[in-house]
Design a protein around this motif. Sequence first.
Motif, short mmCIF file in Angstrom:
data_model
loop_
_atom_site.label_atom_id
_atom_site.label_comp_id
_atom_site.label_asym_id
_atom_site.label_seq_id
_atom_site.Cartn_x
_atom_site.Cartn_y
_atom_site.Cartn_z
N GLN A 167 21.41 -4.05 -60.13
CA GLN A 167 20.04 -3.60 -60.34
C GLN A 167 19.26 -4.68 -61.07
O GLN A 167 19.74 -5.24 -62.06
N ASN A 168 18.06 -4.96 -60.60
CA ASN A 168 17.22 -6.00 -61.18
C ASN A 168 15.88 -5.43 -61.63
O ASN A 168 14.82 -6.02 -61.41
N GLN A 169 15.93 -4.31 -62.29
CA GLN A 169 14.76 -3.66 -62.87
C GLN A 169 15.23 -2.75 -63.99
O GLN A 169 16.42 -2.44 -64.10
N GLY A 170 14.28 -2.35 -64.83
CA GLY A 170 14.61 -1.41 -65.90
C GLY A 170 15.18 -2.03 -67.15
O GLY A 170 15.58 -1.30 -68.07
N ASP A 171 15.23 -3.37 -67.24
CA ASP A 171 15.72 -3.99 -68.48
C ASP A 171 14.70 -3.78 -69.60
O ASP A 171 13.49 -3.87 -69.37
N PRO A 172 15.17 -3.52 -70.81
CA PRO A 172 14.26 -3.13 -71.90
C PRO A 172 13.39 -4.27 -72.38
O PRO A 172 13.75 -5.46 -72.28
N TYR A 173 12.25 -3.89 -72.95
CA TYR A 173 11.33 -4.86 -73.53
C TYR A 173 12.04 -5.63 -74.65
O TYR A 173 12.76 -5.06 -75.46
N SER A 175 14.38 -7.87 -74.16
CA SER A 175 15.63 -8.46 -73.70
C SER A 175 15.32 -9.72 -72.90
O SER A 175 14.21 -9.92 -72.41
N GLN A 176 16.34 -10.57 -72.74
CA GLN A 176 16.12 -11.82 -72.01
C GLN A 176 15.88 -11.59 -70.53
O GLN A 176 15.40 -12.48 -69.83
N TRP A 177 16.19 -10.38 -70.04
CA TRP A 177 16.03 -10.09 -68.61
C TRP A 177 14.73 -9.36 -68.30
O TRP A 177 14.44 -9.10 -67.14
N TRP A 178 13.95 -9.01 -69.32
CA TRP A 178 12.67 -8.34 -69.10
C TRP A 178 11.80 -9.09 -68.09
O TRP A 178 11.22 -8.46 -67.19
N PRO A 179 11.68 -10.42 -68.16
CA PRO A 179 10.81 -11.13 -67.20
C PRO A 179 11.28 -11.02 -65.76
O PRO A 179 10.48 -11.25 -64.84
N ASP A 180 12.56 -10.69 -65.53
CA ASP A 180 13.08 -10.60 -64.16
C ASP A 180 12.88 -9.24 -63.53
O ASP A 180 13.18 -9.05 -62.35
N ASN A 181 12.39 -8.28 -64.31
CA ASN A 181 12.19 -6.93 -63.77
C ASN A 181 11.26 -6.96 -62.57
O ASN A 181 10.25 -7.68 -62.55
N SER A 206 24.22 -0.31 -68.53
CA SER A 206 23.83 0.93 -69.22
C SER A 206 22.49 0.80 -69.93
O SER A 206 21.84 1.81 -70.20
N THR A 207 22.05 -0.42 -70.21
CA THR A 207 20.78 -0.62 -70.89
C THR A 207 19.59 -0.56 -69.93
O THR A 207 18.43 -0.56 -70.37
N GLN A 208 19.83 -0.53 -68.63
CA GLN A 208 18.75 -0.52 -67.65
C GLN A 208 18.29 0.92 -67.39
O GLN A 208 19.11 1.82 -67.18
N ALA A 209 16.98 1.10 -67.36
CA ALA A 209 16.40 2.43 -67.22
C ALA A 209 16.59 2.99 -65.82
O ALA A 209 16.70 2.25 -64.84
N ASP A 210 16.58 4.31 -65.73
CA ASP A 210 16.69 5.01 -64.45
C ASP A 210 15.32 5.36 -63.86
O ASP A 210 15.27 5.94 -62.77
N ALA A 211 14.26 5.04 -64.56
CA ALA A 211 12.90 5.25 -64.06
C ALA A 211 12.06 4.06 -64.49
O ALA A 211 12.08 3.67 -65.65
N THR A 212 11.32 3.48 -63.53
CA THR A 212 10.53 2.28 -63.82
C THR A 212 9.14 2.40 -63.24
O THR A 212 8.88 3.19 -62.33
N GLY A 216 8.56 -2.65 -62.28
CA GLY A 216 9.99 -2.62 -62.54
C GLY A 216 10.37 -2.50 -64.00
O GLY A 216 11.55 -2.59 -64.35
N HIS A 217 9.37 -2.27 -64.88
CA HIS A 217 9.65 -2.10 -66.31
C HIS A 217 9.95 -0.63 -66.61
O HIS A 217 9.46 0.27 -65.91
N PRO A 218 10.74 -0.37 -67.65
CA PRO A 218 11.10 1.02 -67.97
C PRO A 218 9.89 1.88 -68.27
O PRO A 218 8.94 1.43 -68.94
#
Length: 224
Positions: A167-173, A175-181, A206-212, A216-218
Amino acid sequence: MPLDTYGVLAGTLHRHFRDQPDSTGRWFHVNLEVDAPAGRYRCAVDVDGKHAAIGVQWKVFTLHASVLDPVASPSPGYHDLARVSGSGAIDHLRHPALADRPGCLFVRRPPAWIQRILDRLNPPRPWVSGSHLEASQALEPILVPGRPVLIFGEPFDEGLGMHNIHQNQGDPYGSQWWPDNGTWQDGATLTRREDGLFDVFVSKFSTQADATDSDGHPLPPDPL
């Protein structure tokens, strides 16, 4: 800002192997070697988090080829995909064949008999949580050498290979992966069986959200 590049690799599975565990904090992968016209690709499927507190979650299920159109039978090789619905791109939360629910038809929970019909048409597919070994063991049965495969993710910057096969979305604000959402850019591993059906493995952290949201942001949690 989403991934730099996103697409699907179509080829034939040669073999797979696991990373050797180490103590340097690297991600742990199950690596697929996939043959395509350009050569042999290495596709690194993430099956754990870099930090112990970030667990991995996954689903394994079967799909009819028709629900994957227009990429059910692409020509062998790598193909860029537009990150929109209907292009063949994958979205764990929005694609009707992958999401837990294809969309709510009712403001409230429908009558039980209607819910049973909906469950038969689109069975609930909850995420399974576990260790990297359990995730590897869930993936490996579908990795049959010689099977046609579809690998969704991001191609390597150099050399033949694919990564971000998760999954490439839902990473929290923060985090280093936020820009890739981003939406419609999720990774997946599909192998085609002799009967034409596809076995599917998808994973997330587990840190990636189930709703975006549309970027693609949480989404913020529902107020109580």
